[in-house]
Design a protein around this motif. Structure first.
Motif, PDB file in Angstrom:
ATOM      1  N   UNK A  14       1.108   7.213 -11.701  1.00  0.00           N
ATOM      2  CA  UNK A  14      -0.043   6.728 -11.302  1.00  0.00           C
ATOM      3  C   UNK A  14      -0.531   5.206 -11.700  1.00  0.00           C
ATOM      4  N   UNK A  15       0.125   4.817 -12.798  1.00  0.00           N
ATOM      5  CA  UNK A  15      -0.160   3.414 -13.020  1.00  0.00           C
ATOM      6  C   UNK A  15       0.450   2.460 -12.103  1.00  0.00           C
ATOM      7  N   UNK A  16       1.763   2.864 -11.773  1.00  0.00           N
ATOM      8  CA  UNK A  16       2.665   2.263 -10.775  1.00  0.00           C
ATOM      9  C   UNK A  16       1.946   1.994  -9.401  1.00  0.00           C
ATOM     10  N   UNK A  17       1.312   3.230  -9.029  1.00  0.00           N
ATOM     11  CA  UNK A  17       0.823   3.201  -7.652  1.00  0.00           C
ATOM     12  C   UNK A  17      -0.630   2.493  -7.483  1.00  0.00           C
ATOM     13  N   UNK A  18      -1.211   2.668  -8.578  1.00  0.00           N
ATOM     14  CA  UNK A  18      -2.253   1.498  -8.734  1.00  0.00           C
ATOM     15  C   UNK A  18      -2.028   0.169  -8.852  1.00  0.00           C
ATOM     16  N   UNK A  57      -3.979   4.439   2.095  1.00  0.00           N
ATOM     17  CA  UNK A  57      -3.185   5.408   2.758  1.00  0.00           C
ATOM     18  C   UNK A  57      -1.836   5.563   2.468  1.00  0.00           C
ATOM     19  N   UNK A  58      -1.314   4.462   2.607  1.00  0.00           N
ATOM     20  CA  UNK A  58       0.379   4.293   2.329  1.00  0.00           C
ATOM     21  C   UNK A  58       0.593   4.345   0.911  1.00  0.00           C
ATOM     22  N   UNK A  59      -0.256   4.179  -0.153  1.00  0.00           N
ATOM     23  CA  UNK A  59       0.014   4.595  -1.225  1.00  0.00           C
ATOM     24  C   UNK A  59      -0.222   5.880  -1.732  1.00  0.00           C
TER      25      UNK A  59
END
Length: 223
Positions: free
Chosen positions: A175-179, A215-217
Motif C-alpha cells: 500500500x505504501x509503495x502504491x501511494x 486507476x492504473x495504480x
C-alpha cells in the motif's frame, strides 16, 4: 604644402576598403545563417530528419528519452525547466513504458490478455480526455504533447508493477509503495503541465491525469 597622394596610396586605400566590405559581408552571411538555423521552419526540420542516417535518428530519439527520464526521476528540477520539455515531444517513450507496464501485469497474472488491453485503453483514452479537458481550459499543448508527458510520467508505475509482482511483500508495504508511486507520477505530470496553463486553472487540467494514474495504480495494486 600641397602633397598629392601617389597611385600606390590610392591602390592601398581601395584594397583596404574592399577588404572591409568583404569582412562585413562575411559577418552578415554568418549572422543570417545562424538566424536561419535558429528560426528554421518545421518543414525544413522534417526534410533534415528524412535524409539523415538511421543511426542518427535512433541516437537522437534515445537522447530525447534519456533527457525526459531525468526530469521524471529528479523531483528537484524546477517547474519552469520541466515546462520547456513540452515542446520536444515524442511518442517512443510513452509506447515503451505503456508496453512495459501492460506486459508486466499480463505476465504476473499468468498471460492475461485483458490486463494488456485494459492498460492500453485506459492510457490512450485517458490521455485524450486529459487533452480535451486541457483544451477547454485553454492549455497551450497539443494531443501528442499531452500523450508524451502522460506516458513518461507512467514510469514510476512501471517500477511499482515490477516490485509488486513479487508475492512476498507485506500488504502494508504494498500500500505504501502504491501511494508513493502514484504521488510521484502525479508530481511529474504537474511539473510538465505547469507551463502550459495559468496557475488558477492548473489543478483543473491535472484532475483527469490524476484520475488516470489512480486507476492504473488500482489495477497494479489489485493485480
Amino acid at each position: 604644402l600641397n602633397v598629392k597622394p601617389s597611385k600606390d596610396t590610392f591602390k592601398k586605400l581601395n584594397e583596404d576598403d574592399k577588404g572591409n566590405k568583404m569582412e562585413e559581408k562575411g559577418v552578415n552571411r554568418s549572422i543570417s545563417s545562424e538566424e536561419y538555423e535558429r528560426n528554421k521552419p518545421f518543414s525544413e526540420e522534417i526534410k533534415d530528419t528524412l535524409h539523415e542516417p538511421i543511426m542518427n535518428t535512433i541516437k537522437r530519439d534515445l537522447r530525447l528519452i534519456y533527457t525526459k527520464m531525468k526530469y521524471v526521476l529528479n523531483p528537484f528540477i524546477k517547474e519552469a525547466d520541466r515546462a520547456k520539455q513540452v515542446k520536444q515531444w515524442d511518442l517512443w517513450g510513452p509506447l515503451i513504458f505503456t508496453l512495459l507496464l501492460a506486459i508486466t501485469l499480463m505476465v504476473s497474472r499468468g498471460i492475461n490478455e485483458r490486463q494488456f488491453t485494459l492498460v492500453f485503453v485506459l492510457f490512450w483514452f485517458g490521455g485524450f480526455l486529459v487533452y480535451l479537458n486541457g483544451n477547454l481550459m485553454g492549455a497551450n499543448a497539443s494531443l501528442f504533447q499531452i500523450l508524451c508527458l502522460l506516458g513518461y510520467s507512467v514510469f514510476p508505475l512501471n517500477i511499482l508493477a515490477i516490485l509488486l509482482s513479487y508475492r512476498g511483500i507485506f500488504e502494508i508495504v504494498r500500500a505504501i509503495l502504491a501511494i508513493l508511486a502514484c504521488t510521484w507520477s502525479c508530481f511529474s505530470i504537474s511539473g510538465f503541465l505547469g507551463g502550459t496553463i495559468t496557475e488558477d486553472k492548473k489543478y483543473m487540467v491535472l484532475y483527469p491525469a490524476v484520475l488516470v494514474f489512480l486507476f492504473l495504480t488500482g489495477i497494479i495494486y489489485m493485480n
